[in-house]
Motif scaffolding. Structure first.
Motif, PDB file in Angstrom:
ATOM      1  N   LEU A  87     -19.437   6.885  10.429  1.00  0.00           N
ATOM      2  CA  LEU A  87     -18.316   6.623   9.533  1.00  0.00           C
ATOM      3  C   LEU A  87     -18.756   5.899   8.267  1.00  0.00           C
ATOM      4  N   SER A  88     -19.818   5.121   8.361  1.00  0.00           N
ATOM      5  CA  SER A  88     -20.300   4.368   7.203  1.00  0.00           C
ATOM      6  C   SER A  88     -20.890   5.280   6.130  1.00  0.00           C
ATOM      7  N   LEU A  89     -21.281   6.494   6.517  1.00  0.00           N
ATOM      8  CA  LEU A  89     -21.877   7.425   5.560  1.00  0.00           C
ATOM      9  C   LEU A  89     -20.855   8.403   4.996  1.00  0.00           C
ATOM     10  N   SER A  90     -19.619   8.318   5.464  1.00  0.00           N
ATOM     11  CA  SER A  90     -18.601   9.238   4.992  1.00  0.00           C
ATOM     12  C   SER A  90     -18.230   8.920   3.554  1.00  0.00           C
ATOM     13  N   ARG A  91     -17.989   9.960   2.786  1.00  0.00           N
ATOM     14  CA  ARG A  91     -17.640   9.788   1.377  1.00  0.00           C
ATOM     15  C   ARG A  91     -16.137   9.842   1.150  1.00  0.00           C
ATOM     16  N   ILE A  92     -15.383  10.089   2.213  1.00  0.00           N
ATOM     17  CA  ILE A  92     -13.935   9.915   2.185  1.00  0.00           C
ATOM     18  C   ILE A  92     -13.646   8.798   3.182  1.00  0.00           C
ATOM     19  N   GLN A  93     -12.751   7.903   2.831  1.00  0.00           N
ATOM     20  CA  GLN A  93     -12.532   6.715   3.655  1.00  0.00           C
ATOM     21  C   GLN A  93     -11.065   6.604   4.065  1.00  0.00           C
ATOM     22  N   ILE A  94     -10.847   6.433   5.372  1.00  0.00           N
ATOM     23  CA  ILE A  94      -9.512   6.210   5.910  1.00  0.00           C
ATOM     24  C   ILE A  94      -9.450   4.746   6.342  1.00  0.00           C
ATOM     25  N   ILE A  95      -8.581   3.973   5.710  1.00  0.00           N
ATOM     26  CA  ILE A  95      -8.455   2.548   6.003  1.00  0.00           C
ATOM     27  C   ILE A  95      -7.151   2.322   6.759  1.00  0.00           C
ATOM     28  N   GLN A  96      -7.239   1.713   7.947  1.00  0.00           N
ATOM     29  CA  GLN A  96      -6.059   1.479   8.776  1.00  0.00           C
ATOM     30  C   GLN A  96      -5.737  -0.010   8.840  1.00  0.00           C
ATOM     31  N   ASP A  97      -4.441  -0.300   8.821  1.00  0.00           N
ATOM     32  CA  ASP A  97      -3.946  -1.672   8.905  1.00  0.00           C
ATOM     33  C   ASP A  97      -3.181  -1.815  10.211  1.00  0.00           C
ATOM     34  N   SER A  98      -3.755  -2.532  11.153  1.00  0.00           N
ATOM     35  CA  SER A  98      -3.144  -2.661  12.479  1.00  0.00           C
ATOM     36  C   SER A  98      -1.805  -3.380  12.426  1.00  0.00           C
ATOM     37  N   PHE A  99      -1.580  -4.175  11.392  1.00  0.00           N
ATOM     38  CA  PHE A  99      -0.338  -4.934  11.295  1.00  0.00           C
ATOM     39  C   PHE A  99       0.657  -4.280  10.334  1.00  0.00           C
ATOM     40  N   GLY A 100       0.260  -3.188   9.712  1.00  0.00           N
ATOM     41  CA  GLY A 100       1.139  -2.519   8.772  1.00  0.00           C
ATOM     42  C   GLY A 100       2.160  -1.646   9.473  1.00  0.00           C
ATOM     43  N   LYS A 101       3.232  -1.331   8.755  1.00  0.00           N
ATOM     44  CA  LYS A 101       4.276  -0.466   9.280  1.00  0.00           C
ATOM     45  C   LYS A 101       4.280   0.849   8.496  1.00  0.00           C
ATOM     46  N   PRO A 103       5.220   3.757   6.231  1.00  0.00           N
ATOM     47  CA  PRO A 103       4.017   4.561   5.983  1.00  0.00           C
ATOM     48  C   PRO A 103       2.860   3.773   5.360  1.00  0.00           C
ATOM     49  N   ASN A 104       2.928   2.451   5.429  1.00  0.00           N
ATOM     50  CA  ASN A 104       1.905   1.619   4.803  1.00  0.00           C
ATOM     51  C   ASN A 104       0.863   1.100   5.797  1.00  0.00           C
ATOM     52  N   ASP A 105       0.721   1.795   6.918  1.00  0.00           N
ATOM     53  CA  ASP A 105      -0.225   1.341   7.936  1.00  0.00           C
ATOM     54  C   ASP A 105      -1.615   1.949   7.757  1.00  0.00           C
ATOM     55  N   LEU A 106      -1.764   2.877   6.824  1.00  0.00           N
ATOM     56  CA  LEU A 106      -3.099   3.412   6.535  1.00  0.00           C
ATOM     57  C   LEU A 106      -3.129   3.967   5.119  1.00  0.00           C
ATOM     58  N   SER A 107      -4.345   4.126   4.617  1.00  0.00           N
ATOM     59  CA  SER A 107      -4.523   4.715   3.283  1.00  0.00           C
ATOM     60  C   SER A 107      -5.644   5.741   3.339  1.00  0.00           C
ATOM     61  N   VAL A 108      -5.499   6.773   2.543  1.00  0.00           N
ATOM     62  CA  VAL A 108      -6.487   7.847   2.456  1.00  0.00           C
ATOM     63  C   VAL A 108      -7.187   7.697   1.107  1.00  0.00           C
ATOM     64  N   ASN A 109      -8.527   7.666   1.121  1.00  0.00           N
ATOM     65  CA  ASN A 109      -9.263   7.327  -0.094  1.00  0.00           C
ATOM     66  C   ASN A 109     -10.412   8.293  -0.377  1.00  0.00           C
ATOM     67  N   PRO A 110     -10.105   9.471  -0.909  1.00  0.00           N
ATOM     68  CA  PRO A 110     -11.175  10.356  -1.381  1.00  0.00           C
ATOM     69  C   PRO A 110     -11.570   9.967  -2.800  1.00  0.00           C
ATOM     70  N   CYS A 111     -12.690  10.467  -3.274  1.00  0.00           N
ATOM     71  CA  CYS A 111     -13.079  10.228  -4.656  1.00  0.00           C
ATOM     72  C   CYS A 111     -12.047  10.871  -5.576  1.00  0.00           C
ATOM     73  N   ARG A 112     -11.661  10.169  -6.631  1.00  0.00           N
ATOM     74  CA  ARG A 112     -10.632  10.665  -7.540  1.00  0.00           C
ATOM     75  C   ARG A 112     -11.149  11.688  -8.539  1.00  0.00           C
ATOM     76  N   GLN A 113     -12.469  11.792  -8.688  1.00  0.00           N
ATOM     77  CA  GLN A 113     -13.024  12.673  -9.735  1.00  0.00           C
ATOM     78  C   GLN A 113     -12.366  12.337 -11.073  1.00  0.00           C
ATOM     79  N   CYS A 114     -12.452  11.065 -11.435  1.00  0.00           N
ATOM     80  CA  CYS A 114     -11.735  10.536 -12.597  1.00  0.00           C
ATOM     81  C   CYS A 114     -11.980  11.364 -13.858  1.00  0.00           C
ATOM     82  N   VAL A 115     -10.920  11.493 -14.645  1.00  0.00           N
ATOM     83  CA  VAL A 115     -11.043  12.171 -15.933  1.00  0.00           C
ATOM     84  C   VAL A 115     -12.004  11.388 -16.827  1.00  0.00           C
ATOM     85  N   GLU A 116     -11.942  10.065 -16.756  1.00  0.00           N
ATOM     86  CA  GLU A 116     -12.867   9.201 -17.486  1.00  0.00           C
ATOM     87  C   GLU A 116     -13.683   8.417 -16.448  1.00  0.00           C
TER      88      GLU A 116
END
Length: 314
Positions: A87-101, A103-116
């Motif tokens: 999981l440490s080598l993955s380039r997409i990251q799923i972050i989970q919050d055990s105390f969150g409710k 739909p805020n209990d996890l976040s999906v974080n792929p690279c944005r491929q920013c325009v700038e």
């Protein structure tokens, strides 16, 4: 000297000598290295300042309300790029919050491929660059990377979209599966991405238009259909999910009655008019007359033995 050779000991002592000059020279290099890297970074940024970076032709968007946090996408990423489940080598990251409710209990974080892309602007050696041969996807050439981590420091997102490979001592980032030694599929725009292909919930999607660049707002999209609404998965707590098909209670008949009800919406086993079990047309009690009276009552609902239209005794 007991049990030893004097010549050998003198050679060893000579090798151990470390002069003040050597110490200052080595220490100076150690102190100067960050300054050298910083200077090189600023120089690179200045040189690239007037150079437009072409937009990426592909972006990964997501629906965090569909994501179940299984991290299958992370496993697929590390497997296709490095041949191992890490999981440490993955380039997409799923972050989970055990105390969150939700739909805020996890976040999906792929690279944005920013325009700038600031990672490209500030890389001192050009390792981070737009791959013009593959749809201008922002990538990092690990062969050129010197491990200064400037791309990690400059990335404005949390968590950082550039990922540190501790085994290689290099920075990495999502390349949309352009370079996947352990997956025999073409990646990049027009190809396939392992995380999207393997997601069991279809919570990831590839698009060609640049999303809104304000934070991650444009990357969080709705990938749900009406079936998800019927499960109660809604964007707005004030929004009422549609009723099941037919409009009745779960398992009800075509008219929306209780489970097992016949057309008309009565109770299970009720007559066509919706009366109690065994009732005749009109909905009366079991054995009641056509008008729904008591058992044995005549038409019109009178008491037992009463004539037509008779009223029950008080």
């Amino acid at each position: 000297m007991l049990g030893g050779n004097k010549a050998d000991s003198d050679d060893a002592a000579a090798k151990k000598k470390y002069s003040r000059r050597d110490f200052l020279a080595t220490g100076g290099v150690a102190v100067a290295a960050p300054a050298i890297i910083a200077t090189a970074t600023l120089t690179a940024a200045a040189q690239n300042a007037g150079t437009p970076i072409p937009r990426s032709q592909g972006y990964i968007v997501f629906d965090s309300r569909k994501c179940i946090g299984c991290t299958t996408c992370m496993m697929a990423c590390s497997l296709t790029h490095y041949g191992e489940q890490n999981l440490s080598l993955s380039r997409i990251q799923i972050i989970q919050d055990s105390f969150g409710k939700f739909p805020n209990d996890l976040s999906v974080n792929p690279c944005r491929q920013c325009v700038e892309p600031v990672c490209v602007r500030y890389c001192p050696v050009g390792a981070a660059h737009a791959d013009t041969a593959n749809g201008n996807v922002r990538v990092i050439d690990e062969q050129k990377c010197i491990g200064c981590r400037m791309c990690l420091k400059m990335c404005p997102q949390q968590p950082r979209r550039t990922v540190w490979n501790s085994k290689a001592g290099k920075s990495t980032k999502c390349d949309q599966c352009i370079n996947t030694p352990y997956w025999n599929e073409k990646g990049g725009p027009g190809g396939k991405q392992a995380c999207i292909e393997i997601c069991p919930m279809r919570a990831l999607k590839f698009v060609t238009e640049a999303p809104d660049q304000e934070e991650t707002n444009g990357y969080q999209v709705n990938l749900r259909n009406d079936n998800w609404l019927r499960l109660g998965i809604v964007d707005d707590s004030r929004q009422t999910p549609p009723p099941p098909i037919g409009g009745g209670a779960p398992g009800g008949g075509p008219g929306g009655g209780a489970p097992g009800a016949k057309p008309g919406g009565g109770a299970p086993g009720g007559g066509p008019g919706g009366g109690a079990p065994g009732a005749k047309p009109g909905g009366g009690a079991p054995g009641g007359g056509p008008g729904g009276g008591a058992p044995g009552g005549g038409p019109g609902g009178g008491a037992p033995g009463g004539g037509p239209g008779a009223k029950p005794k008080a």
